[in-house]
Scaffold this motif. Structure first.
Motif, PDB file in Angstrom:
ATOM      1  N   GLY A   1       0.551  -1.226   0.012  1.00 14.44           N
ATOM      2  CA  GLY A   1       0.092  -0.008  -0.099  1.00 14.44           C
ATOM      3  C   GLY A   1       0.687   1.280  -0.092  1.00 14.44           C
ATOM      4  O   GLY A   1       0.624   2.019  -0.678  1.00 14.44           O
ATOM      5  N   ILE A   2       2.116   1.298   0.603  1.00 21.67           N
ATOM      6  CA  ILE A   2       2.703   2.396   0.845  1.00 21.67           C
ATOM      7  C   ILE A   2       3.452   2.463  -0.538  1.00 21.67           C
ATOM      8  O   ILE A   2       3.642   3.699  -1.126  1.00 21.67           O
ATOM      9  CB  ILE A   2       3.726   2.171   1.749  1.00 21.67           C
TER      10      ILE A   2
ATOM     11  N   SER B   1       0.683  -9.548  -7.361  1.00 18.01           N
ATOM     12  CA  SER B   1       1.285 -10.351  -6.567  1.00 18.01           C
ATOM     13  C   SER B   1       0.837 -10.284  -5.123  1.00 18.01           C
ATOM     14  O   SER B   1       1.023 -11.222  -4.539  1.00 18.01           O
ATOM     15  CB  SER B   1       2.675  -9.630  -6.864  1.00 18.01           C
ATOM     16  N   THR B   2       0.491  -9.015  -4.679  1.00 22.58           N
ATOM     17  CA  THR B   2       0.015  -9.167  -3.234  1.00 22.58           C
ATOM     18  C   THR B   2      -1.229 -10.093  -3.304  1.00 22.58           C
ATOM     19  O   THR B   2      -1.235 -10.679  -2.080  1.00 22.58           O
ATOM     20  CB  THR B   2      -0.466  -7.465  -3.038  1.00 22.58           C
TER      21      THR B   2
ATOM     22  N   CYS C   1       1.275   7.604   5.626  1.00 20.26           N
ATOM     23  CA  CYS C   1       1.180   6.272   5.036  1.00 20.26           C
ATOM     24  C   CYS C   1       1.971   5.086   5.951  1.00 20.26           C
ATOM     25  O   CYS C   1       1.160   3.978   6.299  1.00 20.26           O
ATOM     26  CB  CYS C   1       1.756   5.991   3.639  1.00 20.26           C
ATOM     27  N   LEU C   2       2.975   5.605   6.559  1.00 18.78           N
ATOM     28  CA  LEU C   2       3.548   4.573   7.475  1.00 18.78           C
ATOM     29  C   LEU C   2       3.174   4.561   8.757  1.00 18.78           C
ATOM     30  O   LEU C   2       3.071   3.539   9.534  1.00 18.78           O
ATOM     31  CB  LEU C   2       5.302   5.175   7.552  1.00 18.78           C
ATOM     32  N   ILE C   3       2.472   5.512   9.041  1.00 17.29           N
ATOM     33  CA  ILE C   3       1.571   5.453  10.553  1.00 17.29           C
ATOM     34  C   ILE C   3       0.300   4.493  10.471  1.00 17.29           C
ATOM     35  O   ILE C   3       0.148   3.452  11.055  1.00 17.29           O
ATOM     36  CB  ILE C   3       1.185   6.716  10.863  1.00 17.29           C
TER      37      ILE C   3
ATOM     38  N   PRO D   1       0.655   0.276   8.113  1.00 17.76           N
ATOM     39  CA  PRO D   1       1.182  -1.092   8.925  1.00 17.76           C
ATOM     40  C   PRO D   1       0.292  -1.161  10.012  1.00 17.76           C
ATOM     41  O   PRO D   1       0.332  -2.181  10.438  1.00 17.76           O
ATOM     42  CB  PRO D   1       2.381  -0.418   9.254  1.00 17.76           C
ATOM     43  N   PHE D   2      -0.321  -0.160  10.370  1.00 14.51           N
ATOM     44  CA  PHE D   2      -1.296  -0.459  11.932  1.00 14.51           C
ATOM     45  C   PHE D   2      -2.496  -1.192  11.408  1.00 14.51           C
ATOM     46  O   PHE D   2      -3.153  -1.491  12.467  1.00 14.51           O
ATOM     47  CB  PHE D   2      -1.591   0.917  12.331  1.00 14.51           C
ATOM     48  N   ILE D   3      -3.141  -1.001  10.143  1.00 13.95           N
ATOM     49  CA  ILE D   3      -4.297  -1.544   9.894  1.00 13.95           C
ATOM     50  C   ILE D   3      -4.811  -3.168  10.288  1.00 13.95           C
ATOM     51  O   ILE D   3      -5.634  -3.428  10.950  1.00 13.95           O
ATOM     52  CB  ILE D   3      -4.755  -1.306   8.423  1.00 13.95           C
ATOM     53  N   PRO D   4      -3.823  -4.029  10.036  1.00 18.07           N
ATOM     54  CA  PRO D   4      -3.868  -5.267  10.447  1.00 18.07           C
ATOM     55  C   PRO D   4      -4.329  -5.478  12.066  1.00 18.07           C
ATOM     56  O   PRO D   4      -4.635  -6.594  12.469  1.00 18.07           O
ATOM     57  CB  PRO D   4      -2.614  -6.127  10.363  1.00 18.07           C
ATOM     58  N   ALA D   5      -3.725  -4.573  13.000  1.00 12.19           N
ATOM     59  CA  ALA D   5      -4.004  -4.612  14.165  1.00 12.19           C
ATOM     60  C   ALA D   5      -5.283  -3.588  14.730  1.00 12.19           C
ATOM     61  O   ALA D   5      -5.322  -3.383  16.019  1.00 12.19           O
ATOM     62  CB  ALA D   5      -2.553  -4.123  15.080  1.00 12.19           C
TER      63      ALA D   5
END
Length: 916
Positions: free
Chosen positions: A198-199, A247-248, A355-357, A360-364
């Motif tokens: 996504g990033i 690919s993802t 984006c970095l914040i 990556p936090f979405i799965p949690a």
């Protein structure tokens, strides 16, 4: 942009290494705590004996992914690094923490390189320094290797993708292929690695191509109206994104297949909001976002566990905490509008930071699927990168203003210094389980799990009284916590308070969800909570009158979860105790269907075959247990014992090797040395047998069988006088040891010529057992030696009454009567003074003693095996039954051979008595 991407200099790398070392040097002294206990200490996938393929079939904790109790955390590459640690240092915690430290340094250096894409050199160093010292990372650096490894490949994948744009906006496919590979590797280290895709997509659209949101919307509107076509550069961008997303998608499909389309089972205690009704569920999950943001902004109060009642549910719109949620979303929204709407380097920097914040936090975040925690500091490791970029970017803006330049530098220094001190201090909290959870209780006293975990730490130190206090407090903080009541019950059991233990287990059992027809029970209960049935059954089965009740509990647990392996194991033990070996066999075979790689199960099945009098099958199953676990102590010991008892001389060398392996694993267990001595006696290696017996006695001075058999060994090898002090020790510990008294009496009468002492030994035997034929007969011989023929005659008559079928007693009686009849005519002594008759009595005694030796070996070994068993195995049942073993056909033949030999010697004594 590519021109801005400078390499990290050696000075910059050295600076980061020094800062990380200064902040985390004391983490090297931490033990295995928290997740490391399950991921490292209890994880068999680390052992070299475990096939490498198991790493790709099991979850992060070593549980097969196919099992319902699996956590579904698929991180085989992280486990592989643990395995490499184990290969070089086994379970030396320092090496694991040192490697974590190295990985954190690598992340900091790669992150600096990423920062240089969006910030100037000075701001990039500020961002990377803040990231290096931020206290929120302590958990990840100490016990979160998955986060560290995933982050390395996460950042590497992004850096690779930034090189996919060639001259004139052409596509360079090699970096894209490398990116896909690195994304896969990052995902195999931890699941959130996949979010880098996504990033990359955001970077491609808004940074590499330079689009803004208004420009994209305007282009889309023009195309929809038919007033324009899609620009070639945009088509290239779409092609790159399609390849990347395809690919993802493949990675996602593979990941779903790995977990077999099953989500892990979590309870309301793990994540209360996940099972709450609306609007409490949505309000609480949204409130958790500003809570996480506050931890990044102010990491003053950190806690290793935020589950259960740590953060009360937000159940109403009128809850004041909703203000924090609203403020957070307003601030986040304003940043997003700024970054997407306006062109320029500043907006691009803010966009990539966001984006970095966020991504990556979405799965949690619980937005797409529930997770097993409320807040977890380790999952903020990657999001904190975006936070650090935002802070550095803001600091740059302030420091560029002449009025605020000095203030900004002072504030920056204060933040870095205080964060470094907090990190250094926080590391000590992770030194042990006790220090970790006690530090957590200072922050949060409403989490029952923390009280439970402090109790566990004290329990591991055998401090049951203090542990009980913490477990009871856990039940008061969370009265419906099934695990807490189970802990109370187990601790009461350890304190030998059976009644209180049963009451606690019954409370826990009453809190279990009730069975609802048509609804799968397993989905509504944590697998470990079903242990309440096992624990309660194990407790009450100590009462012989409640065995059926215990069996009912095991069966109830199995009915609730048919794949509950431990229930089958425990039930098998109980069925052996109930003398139902065939049903026990069924239980173990069912457990083996669920797990054929469990050495304990093969061992238990071997014990069942011993009960079924099938030593061949028993030995086969012992061997299977040893194939799976070559150091399985009980299998080594009992299989060696089985080989020894078989009487097959061909098996003795292997039996000896297994016993030698056993004493290497258990050097303080005297039973191993004792049985090595018995093997040496069987092989007529008297000196070796003596050495092993002495070693067993040194470890356990009151070792009954070792003392007796050493004395017997001396007696059989003409060292009777050396046997006497050993017998004295034996009889000091066990005054009623009948065979020891017989042997001592024989030696006193034949070697020391101490008729009085021998007489006392035999009389003591008859005090203990008036019907002991051997002791009675030897006492008759003493009377004969004393030349009291009348008393000898009376004694032999009484002995014959006890054993009317023993012909040698009748013959001895006839000889004595003959001597009495001829006494008036012959002036001579009834028996020769050389003590031949006594010697014969000694030989006859030895025959019985030899039988006792073999029988005692079996009894002692199995009994001691029960005593030293670390697990509650069916060995317990085996030891009980072995107390009175039934004689096999071979044993009966051996006894008959010995009896024939004894009769031959009796013929010699008769010739002597008749004066021939």
């Amino acid at each position: 942009l590519l021109e801005k991407m400078a390499d990290v200099s050696l000075k910059e790398a050295a600076l980061l290494v020094g800062v990380v070392a200064a902040c985390y040097w004391n983490s090297l002294f931490c033990g295995f705590v928290f997740d490391d206990v399950s991921a490292i200490l209890d994880n068999k996938d680390l052992h070299p004996s475990t096939p490498l393929k198991n790493l790709f079939q099991n979850d992060f904790w070593g549980t097969p992914m196919s099992e319902e109790r699996s956590h579904k955390s698929y991180r085989p590459l992280t486990v592989l690094t643990f395995r490499l640690n184990y290969l070089f240092s086994e379970l030396n915690a320092v090496s694991y923490h040192f490697l974590n430290l190295v990985f954190h340094v690598v992340v900091c250096i790669v992150f600096l390189k990423v920062c240089k894409l969006f910030l100037d050199n000075r701001s990039s160093i500020v961002a990377s320094l803040l990231f290096a010292v931020h206290p929120i990372h302590t958990e990840a650096v100490v016990v979160g290797r998955a986060e560290l490894l995933s982050s390395i490949f996460f950042l590497a994948a992004f850096l690779s993708y930034t090189k996919s744009k060639g001259p004139d906006n052409t596509i360079v496919w090699t970096p894209i292929a490398v990116t896909v590979f690195l994304v896969a590797v990052a995902t195999l280290c931890k699941e959130q690695g996949i979010t880098v895709v996504g990033i990359c997509c955001v970077y491609e659209v808004f940074i590499a191509q330079g689009y803004t949101l208004p420009a994209l919307l305007d282009t889309a509107v023009q195309i929809l109206r038919g007033k324009g076509s899609i620009p070639f550069s945009m088509l290239q961008t779409l092609l790159k994104l399609i390849v990347l997303m395809f690919s993802t998608l493949l990675l996602v499909v593979v990941r779903v297949q790995v977990i077999q389309s099953q989500l892990p089972v979590f309870t309301r205690f793990d994540n209360p909001a996940a099972v709450s009704p609306s609007p409490a569920r949505q309000l609480t999950f949204n409130y958790l976002l500003p809570v996480n943001a506050w931890l990044l902004l102010n990491p003053s109060e950190l806690c290793c566990d935020w589950t259960m009642g740590t953060i009360p549910l937000v159940e109403s719109l009128l809850d004041v905490r909703n203000v924090a949620t609203l403020t957070f979303f307003c601030f986040l929204g304003s940043l997003m509008v700024f970054s997407l709407r306006y062109p320029g380097d500043s907006s691009k920097t803010v966009l990539m930071a966001l984006c970095l914040i966020v991504l990556p936090f979405i799965p949690a975040s619980n937005l797409f699927f529930p997770v097993g925690f409320v807040v977890a500091e380790r999952v903020l490791y990657v999001p904190s990168m975006g936070f650090c970029i935002l802070v550095a970017h803001g600091w740059k803006k302030l420091s560029n203003k002449s009025v605020l330049r000095k203030v900004s530098w002072v504030c920056l220094a204060a933040v870095l210094f205080t964060h470094a001190l907090k990190t250094l201090h926080r590391n000590w909290d992770w030194e042990s389980e006790y220090t970790l959870f006690m530090s957590a209780l200072k922050v949060n006293k409403n989490n029952a799990k923390l009280w439970n975990n402090v109790g566990h730490a004290l329990e591991n130190e055998k401090n049951f009284e203090r542990a009980l206090q913490f477990f009871i407090q856990a039940t008061q903080v969370q009265p419906d916590d099934i695990g807490a009541h189970m802990n109370v019950g187990r601790t009461y059991k350890n304190l030998n308070k059976t009644k209180e233990a049963e009451e606690s287990y019954m409370i826990a059992k009453s809190l279990m969800p009730q069975i609802i027809p048509g609804k799968k029970y397993a989905a509504r209960v944590a697998p470990n909570h079903l242990n309440v049935y096992i624990n309660l059954a194990n407790l009450i089965r100590a009462n012989e009158s409640r065995l059926e009740e215990a069996d009912q509990l095991y069966r109830q647990a199995i009915s609730m979860r048919p794949d509950f392996k431990q229930a089958y194991i425990s039930r098998g033990e109980l069925l052996l105790k109930m003398n139902k070996p065939l049903k026990a066999k069924e239980a173990y075979l069912r457990a083996l269907e669920l797990d054929r790689t469990n050495a304990d199960l093969w061992y238990n099945l071997a014990i069942v075959y011993i009960e079924l009098k099938d030593p061949t099958e028993a030995l086969k199953n012992f061997n299977r247990a040893l194939e799976l676990n070559p150091t399985h102590k009980l299998a080594l010991f009992n299989s060696a014992l089985l080989m020894q008892e078989s009487g097959d001389a061909r098996l003795r060398p292997e039996a000896k090797q297994r016993l030698l392996h056993y004493v290497k694993e258990e050097p303080q267990d005297s039973n191993g040395y004792f049985n090595l001595g018995m093997l040496a006696m069987d092989d007529k290696k008297d000196m070796e047998a003596e050495a092993w017996m002495k070693k067993a006695i040194r470890l356990q001075p009151n070792f009954r069988s070792a003392l007796f058999n050493l004395a017997l060994l001396y007696s059989q090898t003409g060292k009777e006088l050396m046997a006497l002090p050993v017998l004295e020790d034996l009889l000091r510990y066990y005054p009623d040891h009948t065979k020891g008294l017989i042997l001592k009496g024989d030696i006193l009468m034949n070697q020391k010529k101490d008729i009085v002492g021998a007489k006392m030994c035999f009389e003591k035997i008859l005090e203990l057992d008036p019907k002991n034929v051997q002791g009675k007969h030897n006492l008759c011989v003493v009377y004969f030696e004393e030349k009291d023929l009348i008393k000898a005659e009376k004694c032999l008559v009484e002995t014959l009454a006890l054993a009317p079928h023993e012909e040698y007693i009748q013959r001895h009686l006839n000889i004595v009567r003959s001597k009495i009849a001829s006494l008036g005519a012959m002036e001579q002594s009834a028996l020769p003074s050389d003590g031949t008759a006594a010697t014969e009595a000694k030989k006859n005694s030895f025959q019985n003693l030899k039988e006792a030796k073999r029988e005692k070996t079996t009894t002692q070994s199995t009994a001691d095996n029960k005593e030293h068993s670390k697990n509650k195995k069916p060995t317990e049942k085996n030891s009980v039954d072995k107390e009175t073993p039934k004689k096999s056909t071979k044993e009966i033949k051996d006894i008959e051979k010995k009896r024939v030999a004894a009769l031959k010697r009796l013929e010699e004594i008769e010739r002597i008595l008749n004066g021939e």
